[in-house]
Design a protein around this motif. Structure first.
Motif, mmCIF file in Angstrom:
data_model
loop_
_atom_site.group_PDB
_atom_site.id
_atom_site.type_symbol
_atom_site.label_atom_id
_atom_site.label_comp_id
_atom_site.label_asym_id
_atom_site.label_seq_id
_atom_site.Cartn_x
_atom_site.Cartn_y
_atom_site.Cartn_z
ATOM 1 N N ARG A 65 0.822 -1.228 0.220
ATOM 2 C CA ARG A 65 -0.022 0.022 -0.015
ATOM 3 C C ARG A 65 0.897 1.319 -0.038
ATOM 4 O O ARG A 65 1.886 1.269 0.607
ATOM 5 C CB ARG A 65 -1.005 0.056 1.538
ATOM 6 C CG ARG A 65 -1.702 -1.301 1.284
ATOM 7 C CD ARG A 65 -2.718 -0.950 2.394
ATOM 8 N NE ARG A 65 -2.953 -2.496 3.036
ATOM 9 C CZ ARG A 65 -3.498 -2.577 4.213
ATOM 10 N NH1 ARG A 65 -3.546 -1.690 4.867
ATOM 11 N NH2 ARG A 65 -3.706 -3.806 4.670
ATOM 12 N N ASN A 70 -2.433 7.055 1.168
ATOM 13 C CA ASN A 70 -3.563 6.283 1.607
ATOM 14 C C ASN A 70 -3.977 6.368 3.046
ATOM 15 O O ASN A 70 -4.680 5.561 3.379
ATOM 16 C CB ASN A 70 -3.557 4.897 0.634
ATOM 17 C CG ASN A 70 -2.579 3.922 1.797
ATOM 18 O OD1 ASN A 70 -2.055 4.332 2.638
ATOM 19 N ND2 ASN A 70 -3.002 2.748 1.615
ATOM 20 N N THR A 73 -7.478 6.311 3.881
ATOM 21 C CA THR A 73 -8.273 5.047 3.954
ATOM 22 C C THR A 73 -7.460 3.656 4.157
ATOM 23 O O THR A 73 -7.702 2.609 3.686
ATOM 24 C CB THR A 73 -8.497 5.117 2.248
ATOM 25 O OG1 THR A 73 -7.437 5.115 1.697
ATOM 26 C CG2 THR A 73 -9.310 6.138 1.827
ATOM 27 N N LEU A 74 -6.555 3.782 5.104
ATOM 28 C CA LEU A 74 -5.877 2.761 5.617
ATOM 29 C C LEU A 74 -6.737 1.629 6.195
ATOM 30 O O LEU A 74 -7.564 2.057 6.876
ATOM 31 C CB LEU A 74 -4.829 3.034 6.552
ATOM 32 C CG LEU A 74 -3.365 3.321 6.182
ATOM 33 C CD1 LEU A 74 -2.605 3.525 7.362
ATOM 34 C CD2 LEU A 74 -2.754 2.145 5.376
ATOM 35 N N LYS A 75 -6.523 0.392 5.631
ATOM 36 C CA LYS A 75 -7.469 -0.695 6.344
ATOM 37 C C LYS A 75 -6.254 -1.585 7.060
ATOM 38 O O LYS A 75 -5.290 -2.006 6.476
ATOM 39 C CB LYS A 75 -7.955 -1.544 5.321
ATOM 40 C CG LYS A 75 -9.372 -0.732 4.550
ATOM 41 C CD LYS A 75 -10.012 -1.408 3.748
ATOM 42 C CE LYS A 75 -11.055 -1.094 3.022
ATOM 43 N NZ LYS A 75 -10.429 -0.007 1.764
ATOM 44 N N PHE A 76 -6.834 -1.839 8.231
ATOM 45 C CA PHE A 76 -5.947 -2.899 9.123
ATOM 46 C C PHE A 76 -6.487 -4.257 9.302
ATOM 47 O O PHE A 76 -7.611 -4.440 9.262
ATOM 48 C CB PHE A 76 -5.923 -2.148 10.331
ATOM 49 C CG PHE A 76 -5.040 -0.997 10.540
ATOM 50 C CD1 PHE A 76 -3.718 -1.057 10.468
ATOM 51 C CD2 PHE A 76 -5.759 0.293 10.347
ATOM 52 C CE1 PHE A 76 -2.867 0.228 10.503
ATOM 53 C CE2 PHE A 76 -4.982 1.341 10.455
ATOM 54 C CZ PHE A 76 -3.525 1.525 10.414
ATOM 55 N N PRO A 77 -5.770 -5.287 9.424
ATOM 56 C CA PRO A 77 -6.051 -6.518 9.546
ATOM 57 C C PRO A 77 -6.742 -6.348 10.884
ATOM 58 O O PRO A 77 -6.443 -5.631 11.765
ATOM 59 C CB PRO A 77 -5.001 -7.467 9.513
ATOM 60 C CG PRO A 77 -3.931 -6.579 8.895
ATOM 61 C CD PRO A 77 -4.339 -5.182 9.185
ATOM 62 N N GLU A 78 -7.868 -7.415 11.197
ATOM 63 C CA GLU A 78 -8.337 -7.504 12.470
ATOM 64 C C GLU A 78 -7.376 -7.771 13.586
ATOM 65 O O GLU A 78 -7.517 -6.996 14.486
ATOM 66 C CB GLU A 78 -9.253 -8.463 12.409
ATOM 67 C CG GLU A 78 -10.551 -8.388 13.174
ATOM 68 C CD GLU A 78 -11.497 -9.735 12.942
ATOM 69 O OE1 GLU A 78 -11.829 -10.411 14.002
ATOM 70 O OE2 GLU A 78 -12.259 -9.635 11.908
ATOM 71 N N TYR A 80 -4.109 -6.841 13.581
ATOM 72 C CA TYR A 80 -3.220 -5.974 13.847
ATOM 73 C C TYR A 80 -2.989 -5.228 15.290
ATOM 74 O O TYR A 80 -3.875 -4.838 15.823
ATOM 75 C CB TYR A 80 -3.438 -4.661 12.639
ATOM 76 C CG TYR A 80 -2.305 -3.675 12.682
ATOM 77 C CD1 TYR A 80 -1.141 -4.039 11.929
ATOM 78 C CD2 TYR A 80 -2.566 -2.356 13.375
ATOM 79 C CE1 TYR A 80 -0.243 -2.929 11.596
ATOM 80 C CE2 TYR A 80 -1.502 -1.554 13.378
ATOM 81 C CZ TYR A 80 -0.343 -1.874 12.490
ATOM 82 O OH TYR A 80 0.720 -0.748 12.580
ATOM 83 N N HIS A 155 -5.212 0.379 16.362
ATOM 84 C CA HIS A 155 -4.668 0.306 15.230
ATOM 85 C C HIS A 155 -3.695 1.726 15.098
ATOM 86 O O HIS A 155 -3.179 1.964 13.944
ATOM 87 C CB HIS A 155 -5.578 0.472 14.102
ATOM 88 C CG HIS A 155 -6.306 -0.919 14.006
ATOM 89 N ND1 HIS A 155 -7.265 -1.221 13.539
ATOM 90 C CD2 HIS A 155 -5.909 -2.141 14.747
ATOM 91 C CE1 HIS A 155 -7.605 -2.571 13.605
ATOM 92 N NE2 HIS A 155 -6.798 -2.897 14.544
#
Lengths: 235, 373
Positions: A65, A70, A73-78, A80, A155
């Protein structure tokens, strides 16, 4: 075409040193011919090439990424794990009863739980939950140890600060009883029982001081669960 | 204007009159010496520009493709989509200090990278890029290419030995063993095409594929020798899965461990240009070089194919083979030294010999597709 036919493995009773024991008999590796071995390995190589070509032609497989761009709009794994947080319920009450199991579970003494006797209820309650981010290894042991699920790993990972004293701070927004006890109190007593706490007050290195040009974020606003300490001046 | 149009039409559909720069130069020898000098300068410039551009493009392509093979994106920061990354890296390499180890054999140490690069550039000069784009056509083209590419091993051996470093020396010796071993298989594979074409001249080989490329005209013999050549030449240019001389995990960098700055970049560049050369040779010998995709006797189809300029055909085939070699690198696991030698002496060599026998039978019996000449 694998080297060993796994369907041929069978169980057998064998006498070993006077004792009969069950033994799994695995068939010997097949002795393949020159050509079939070449073809076998070629097949494996082609399979690998098919896989990597799949990666090449499917942009959705890219995991990289472009971080600063970004950021919004960062998405984290559950699972993380970043900064430790206290869990607050919908009314803004934390769940911590101050049992100090997390402090005991912490392998490098990064947690200090300070309790006090409540002036309202007369019972032991959380005063300050001090977390040393600088020595924390984010091992999750405190979260697993907590009997009331009052801790979680958040996060927020942008933790760079200009003064390392900013890395040691309080997690709780207020000193007072946990949600369970709060439920039993009436509206007026609840307000009296909660005494606001900020990130850098109390027995932490900063001790309520303010650093020049750095405005520490206060954690006492319930509407701001993602509080980042020490970065009040960032964009 | 009309004249130009008709020239283009003739150029697009008519038969290609092949002419090398060297031939043009020798023709103009009668009229003016300046023209000869101009042709020489042109050829030199072309080689320099080609080497530079290839270095930039191939390294960028390799990094991007490697990224995509590994679910990454590759360079993204310098320029749009990292386009200027190689340029930046080149400047960095040029500005770096050129270190010569104190106990190194200085003259040899300085000479080695140029030997490597020299061998590479010498081959670039004889490759046929299109009917009119070839600097020099030798009647022993294939022999020349094989011999000169063996010359590159000298540079590697010399670099490893003169560095006075055990890792460099081990890397160089491994490299020597590997390249000399695989040279045999590669040459056997090339010999198959020489048998088919009846000539060693690279231009002649391309022209002999007018009725069809050798990879499919000879009932599988061409295909097998293409595969053997691809494997053997990947080993010859020291690329993964045959990167034992460099041995990043056990030799740190192999023969060029002690090189830095410009001299290191010479080794690095020649490695990438060698990849281009190997692909160009594979394209020339097995995939028809600049020859469009022709099927003997299908005149209309052949004319339609001929509309695509031959240089584009060559570039396309070349890029395809380069891509396949990169694909190998980012897919296959590395070989051990003993596995490497086993693959060559016990597998590729017997197959190569059997294939050569089969090829000679095919040629003797005139058995391939569209044999009429």
């Amino acid at each position: 075409m694998s080297l060993v036919d796994f369907t041929d493995i069978r169980m057998e009773q064998r006498a070993v040193a006077g004792v009969t024991v069950p033994v799994a008999v695995v068939p010997r590796i097949k002795n393949q011919g020159y050509l079939s071995r070449i073809l076998h390995s070629l097949k494996g190589l082609l399979e690998g090439m098919r896989l990597t070509f799949g990666y090449l032609v499917h942009p959705s497989r890219i995991v990289t990424r472009q971080y600063p761009e970004n950021r919004e709009t960062l998405k984290f794994p559950e699972r993380y794990r970043a900064n430790l947080k206290l869990v607050y319920d919908e009314k803004g009450y934390h769940l911590c009863g101050g049992c100090k199991l997390c402090e005991k579970a912490c392998p490098n003494a990064s947690i200090r739980v300070l309790n006090r006797k409540s002036p309202i209820t007369g019972k032991i309650e959380l005063d300050r939950y001090i977390w040393r981010m600088d020595s924390c290894t984010f091992c999750n042991a405190c979260v697993l140890a907590c009997p009331s699920s009052s801790l979680e790993m958040g996060h927020e990972f942008e933790n760079a600060v200009y003064d390392r004293r900013l890395l040691i701070y309080n997690l709780n927004r207020y000193a007072g009883p946990q949600a369970e006890v709060m439920e039993k109190l009436d509206e007026e007593t609840r307000k009296q029982a909660m005494e606001p706490r900020d990130a850098y007050g109390g027995p932490v290195p900063l001790a309520g001081e303010e650093l020049p040009n750095i405005v520490p974020v206060r954690v006492d606003s319930p509407g701001n669960p993602a509080s980042r300490p020490g970065q009040g001046s960032d964009a | 204007m009309q004249n130009a149009m008709s020239m283009i039409l003739v150029a697009a559909t008519g038969p290609w009159a092949a002419k090398t720069v060297a031939e043009r130069a020798s023709e103009s020898l009668d009229t003016s010496l300046w023209a000869v000098a101009a042709y020489m300068v042109l050829a030199l410039l072309a080689v320099v520009v080609l080497v530079t551009l290839l270095g930039l493009v191939l390294i960028y392509a390799e990094r991007k493709i490697a990224g995509r093979f590994q679910c990454r994106v590759g360079p993204m920061r310098v320029g749009p989509h990292g386009l200027l990354q190689t340029v930046a890296d080149t400047f960095k390499l040029l500005l770096k200090e050129d270190i010569i180890p104190t106990r190194a054999d200085q003259a040899m140490h300085l000479l080695a990278p140029f030997l490597c690069m020299g061998a590479t550039v010498l081959i670039i000069a004889v490759l046929p890029y299109s009917p009119t784009m070839q600097i020099l056509d030798l009647n022993i083209g294939v022999l020349f290419v094989t011999a000169v590419s063996g010359f590159g091993v000298m540079g590697i051996l010399l670099g490893g030995w003169s560095s006075n470093n055990k890792w460099s020396l081990i890397g160089a010796m491994r490299s020597g063993a590997q390249i000399i071993s695989y040279e045999i298989s590669a040459t056997l594979a090339l010999l198959v095409v020489v048998l088919f074409a009846g000539t060693m001249s690279l231009r002649g080989i391309v022209e002999s594929q007018e009725a069809g490329w050798w990879i499919w005209r000879a009932h599988g013999v061409g295909l097998i020798s293409f595969i053997v050549y691809l494997i053997a030449s990947t080993a010859e240019i020291n690329r993964t899965p045959f990167d034992i001389p460099e041995g990043e995990s056990e030799l740190t960098a192999g023969f060029h461990a002690e090189y830095s700055g410009l001299r290191f970049s010479f080794f690095f560049l020649s490695e990438f240009i060698n990849m281009f050369i190997v692909s160009a040779l594979a394209a020339t010998l097995f995939l028809g070089g600049w020859m469009p995709f022709h099927i003997g006797g299908w005149t209309t189809f052949n004319n339609v194919m001929g509309l695509i300029p031959p240089s584009l055909w060559f570039a396309g085939k070349n890029l395809f083979v380069i891509f396949v070699i990169m694909w190998f690198r980012w897919t296959f696991p590395r070989l051990r030294v003993d596995q490497l030698m086993r693959l060559e002496w016990k597998i590729l060599l017997p197959i190569g010999f059997a294939n050569l026998m089969a090829a000679s039978l095919v040629v003797l019996s005139n058995f391939y597709f569209f044999p009429g000449k």
